[in-house]
Design an enzyme around this catalytic site. Sequence first.
Site, PDB file in Angstrom:
ATOM      1  N   LYS A 208       0.828  -1.207  -0.209  1.00  0.00           N
ATOM      2  CA  LYS A 208      -0.069   0.060   0.032  1.00  0.00           C
ATOM      3  C   LYS A 208       0.812   1.220   0.139  1.00  0.00           C
ATOM      4  O   LYS A 208       2.126   1.046   0.454  1.00  0.00           O
ATOM      5  CB  LYS A 208      -1.027   0.112   1.228  1.00  0.00           C
ATOM      6  CG  LYS A 208      -0.160   0.196   2.429  1.00  0.00           C
ATOM      7  CD  LYS A 208      -1.120   0.354   3.551  1.00  0.00           C
ATOM      8  CE  LYS A 208      -1.472   1.729   3.942  1.00  0.00           C
ATOM      9  NZ  LYS A 208      -0.545   2.367   4.617  1.00  0.00           N
ATOM     10  N   HIS A 238      -1.064  -5.411   5.431  1.00  0.00           N
ATOM     11  CA  HIS A 238      -0.604  -5.968   6.619  1.00  0.00           C
ATOM     12  C   HIS A 238      -1.358  -6.452   7.783  1.00  0.00           C
ATOM     13  O   HIS A 238      -1.282  -7.190   8.446  1.00  0.00           O
ATOM     14  CB  HIS A 238       0.901  -5.626   6.759  1.00  0.00           C
ATOM     15  CG  HIS A 238       0.807  -4.254   7.833  1.00  0.00           C
ATOM     16  ND1 HIS A 238       0.662  -2.955   7.590  1.00  0.00           N
ATOM     17  CD2 HIS A 238       0.875  -4.379   9.211  1.00  0.00           C
ATOM     18  CE1 HIS A 238       0.600  -2.109   8.550  1.00  0.00           C
ATOM     19  NE2 HIS A 238       0.721  -2.940   9.545  1.00  0.00           N
ATOM     20  N   LYS A 242      -2.271  -9.960  10.710  1.00  0.00           N
ATOM     21  CA  LYS A 242      -2.401 -10.125  12.058  1.00  0.00           C
ATOM     22  C   LYS A 242      -3.102 -11.343  12.424  1.00  0.00           C
ATOM     23  O   LYS A 242      -4.235 -11.447  12.145  1.00  0.00           O
ATOM     24  CB  LYS A 242      -2.848  -8.716  12.599  1.00  0.00           C
ATOM     25  CG  LYS A 242      -1.967  -7.761  12.495  1.00  0.00           C
ATOM     26  CD  LYS A 242      -2.372  -6.567  13.011  1.00  0.00           C
ATOM     27  CE  LYS A 242      -1.692  -5.039  12.700  1.00  0.00           C
ATOM     28  NZ  LYS A 242      -0.384  -4.985  13.176  1.00  0.00           N
ATOM     29  N   GLU A 276      -2.521   5.090  17.705  1.00  0.00           N
ATOM     30  CA  GLU A 276      -1.121   4.872  17.645  1.00  0.00           C
ATOM     31  C   GLU A 276      -0.489   5.780  18.677  1.00  0.00           C
ATOM     32  O   GLU A 276      -0.971   6.975  18.732  1.00  0.00           O
ATOM     33  CB  GLU A 276      -0.723   4.945  16.354  1.00  0.00           C
ATOM     34  CG  GLU A 276      -1.389   4.001  15.025  1.00  0.00           C
ATOM     35  CD  GLU A 276      -0.356   3.978  14.028  1.00  0.00           C
ATOM     36  OE1 GLU A 276       0.509   3.139  13.895  1.00  0.00           O
ATOM     37  OE2 GLU A 276      -0.785   4.947  13.274  1.00  0.00           O
ATOM     38  N   ASP A 295      -3.644   6.918   4.660  1.00  0.00           N
ATOM     39  CA  ASP A 295      -2.898   6.138   5.125  1.00  0.00           C
ATOM     40  C   ASP A 295      -3.539   4.738   5.842  1.00  0.00           C
ATOM     41  O   ASP A 295      -3.154   3.911   5.637  1.00  0.00           O
ATOM     42  CB  ASP A 295      -1.826   6.755   5.970  1.00  0.00           C
ATOM     43  CG  ASP A 295      -0.907   5.996   6.690  1.00  0.00           C
ATOM     44  OD1 ASP A 295      -0.397   5.297   5.691  1.00  0.00           O
ATOM     45  OD2 ASP A 295      -0.345   6.100   7.864  1.00  0.00           O
ATOM     46  N   HIS A 300      -6.439  -0.725   6.109  1.00  0.00           N
ATOM     47  CA  HIS A 300      -6.616  -1.208   7.460  1.00  0.00           C
ATOM     48  C   HIS A 300      -7.768  -1.102   7.882  1.00  0.00           C
ATOM     49  O   HIS A 300      -8.307  -2.213   8.548  1.00  0.00           O
ATOM     50  CB  HIS A 300      -5.467  -0.612   8.321  1.00  0.00           C
ATOM     51  CG  HIS A 300      -4.015  -0.500   7.689  1.00  0.00           C
ATOM     52  ND1 HIS A 300      -3.519  -1.765   6.746  1.00  0.00           N
ATOM     53  CD2 HIS A 300      -2.940   0.323   7.914  1.00  0.00           C
ATOM     54  CE1 HIS A 300      -2.242  -1.202   6.383  1.00  0.00           C
ATOM     55  NE2 HIS A 300      -2.030  -0.102   7.238  1.00  0.00           N
ATOM     56  N   LYS A 396      -2.758   9.480  15.104  1.00  0.00           N
ATOM     57  CA  LYS A 396      -1.229   9.265  15.577  1.00  0.00           C
ATOM     58  C   LYS A 396      -1.009   9.977  17.002  1.00  0.00           C
ATOM     59  O   LYS A 396      -1.813  11.064  17.161  1.00  0.00           O
ATOM     60  CB  LYS A 396      -0.435  10.139  14.661  1.00  0.00           C
ATOM     61  CG  LYS A 396      -0.333   9.355  13.095  1.00  0.00           C
ATOM     62  CD  LYS A 396       0.817   8.460  12.980  1.00  0.00           C
ATOM     63  CE  LYS A 396       0.973   7.693  11.579  1.00  0.00           C
ATOM     64  NZ  LYS A 396       1.168   6.414  11.790  1.00  0.00           N
TER      65      LYS A 396
HETATM   66  C1  BG6 Z   1       0.996   1.592   8.167  1.00  0.00           C
HETATM   67  C2  BG6 Z   1       0.763   2.977   7.921  1.00  0.00           C
HETATM   68  O1  BG6 Z   1       0.491   0.995   6.850  1.00  0.00           O
HETATM   69  O2  BG6 Z   1       0.428   0.870   9.115  1.00  0.00           O
HETATM   70  C3  BG6 Z   1       1.516   3.424   9.226  1.00  0.00           C
HETATM   71  O3  BG6 Z   1       1.514   3.578   6.955  1.00  0.00           O
HETATM   72  C4  BG6 Z   1       1.009   2.835  10.626  1.00  0.00           C
HETATM   73  O4  BG6 Z   1       1.233   5.010   9.285  1.00  0.00           O
HETATM   74  C5  BG6 Z   1       1.060   1.485  10.319  1.00  0.00           C
HETATM   75  O5  BG6 Z   1       1.659   3.255  11.634  1.00  0.00           O
HETATM   76  C6  BG6 Z   1       0.379   0.795  11.370  1.00  0.00           C
HETATM   77  O6  BG6 Z   1       0.600  -0.691  11.467  1.00  0.00           O
HETATM   78  P1  BG6 Z   1       0.812  -1.544  12.998  1.00  0.00           P
HETATM   79  O7  BG6 Z   1       1.030  -3.000  12.219  1.00  0.00           O
HETATM   80  O8  BG6 Z   1       2.069  -1.072  13.381  1.00  0.00           O
HETATM   81  O9  BG6 Z   1      -0.459  -1.220  13.758  1.00  0.00           O
END
Ligand code: BG6
Length: 558
Positions: A208, A238, A242, A276, A295, A300, A396
């Site tokens: 992505k 990704h 998980k 986050e 993003d 996600h 964030k």
């Molecule tokens: C990424 C984003 O795809 O996923 C990031 O670009 C984000 O900004 C991240 O922090 C979050 O993934 P995870 O696995 O750390 O929760």
Amino acid sequence: MRRRNGQRNSPLPEAPSVNPPGNPPGTTGTAIVNAPPREPRPAGEDCAIVIFGAFGDLTKRLVMPALYNLARTKILPENLAIIGVDQAEGTAQSWAEHLHAMLESFVGNAASEFDIDSIDEDLWRGMADKMSYIRGDITKPDIYHELSKSLEEAEQKLHTGGNAIFYLAVADRFFGDVVDQIGQAGLADQKPDAHGTRQRWRRVVIEKPFGHDLESAKALNARILRSLGEDQIFRIDHFLGKETVQNIMAFRFANGLFEPLWNRDRIDHVQITVAETVGVEGRGKFYEVTGALRDMVPNHVFSLLAMVAMEPPANFDAAGIRNRKAEVFTAMPPLKAKAAARGQYQAGEVLGKPAVAYRNEPNVDAHSPMETYVALHVEIDNWRWAGVPFYLRTGKHMAERLTEIAIRFKPAPLSPFATTAVDALRPNWLVIRIQPDEGIALQFDIKRPGPSVQLATVHMSFSYADWFAREPNIGYETLLHDVMVGDATLFNRADMVEAAWRVVQPVLDAWQTNDDGLAFYKAGGAGPQEADALLAESGRAWRAVPQPPFEPNGKHHR
Ligand code: BG6
């Protein structure tokens, strides 16, 4: 969720392979539930894996550690070649050394994604022996001729069967060029091998962001589909790697208990939170043209949403599951701008450490209107969900790292309690904790011990850590292995990606032309107050961030 063809009804073993709560992981004891022993996964099919962006961040932080973990668990293909492609000066040896140094930096570093105690040097040498490196400009044909020769060599010397995975661990602006070049060099052809006995396969993994909006996603799909068949494309998200995300399907469809309640008759609303604590972490340049919505949401957060909202599939094959997910996106009306709130972090303190404002981050404009937080109210207009709001938020530099799906059930009628001291009933929440502290909790009311009728809110909770030993896993292992065996279940199809962009496009358009709605929040907080209005208009409220711990002794905690 992995398929186990032909083995669905295998009998449960006498001895449980899970650890009852209270026993340290790895010990055995009398469990109150039973689970079949874990079925070993077959090794991936022989192949070459070509990594574009060999010296890049993603390769060293995620792709290579995941390959190492696959080697550790003995499910890497027996015959494998690892070919790095990048513009940086380098050789096979310097590339391998660079990756080894990165693995070493993870050893004993509990804060890293890849937390290991030591590197198995023999195992690593086995991997390093399979590595080669091609230096050049990935937008020009030259290196693709070289790559073609390397793949032939790998087929002859390392017995890869002519199969290849092209992993695009590069900035998204290169996706189209690289796929064009792969196509023009004939590298995507899935022709029979040199002996004419076996059809080789060629697969492309695309990271992505897939597109920047609906139009660019459509253009990218159209472009790559000129060189590749849809079944050759693995669009990665990704989050789907998980364990706890995959578990949502198991939880919903392997239990008869929840599905009858899983609809507009019993559910009041759903909240999905991806909070986050990290800021933009040196990615200011990327973030300035991306923002929190692009993003995180159409990829996600929507992946989580689809898992919760999809209809049960007829079976667990890729087409069945992806069709069900696509139907969720198709049933979502495009968002209205007023269904969205956005915020940007200001200076504050996160987990006890000072944090600068987004506008003071490197490579960020001092007047940037870019959002680092987004909240949305989305609807799914189908028989199961019509009228049930789904509230989504991600940000964030929030107070706590927390990804959870919280389902709030409709309240019980109060009238039976009319003659008691009870003046309100608490809602039932079912909370699926994705990360950290993975698990599931159910909140409900009970009678507080004592002579009069008084209620207390309590919970039952399941925590993965109580039952299963933790294994080194950075989340890419499953996905990489799936590509090696050609299982596309956890990857997004062209229509899914486009349908997701279609939902958020009106908000992107509105924000493009109007900076007015940008709110600010203190780094280390719960996000901007303006996001409360999305729920407040219907008398609802966000769950707290940080979440108070579940408290025993019957105290109301939420
Ligand atoms: C990424 C984003 O795809 O996923 C990031 O670009 C984000 O900004 C991240 O922090 C979050 O993934 P995870 O696995 O750390 O929760």
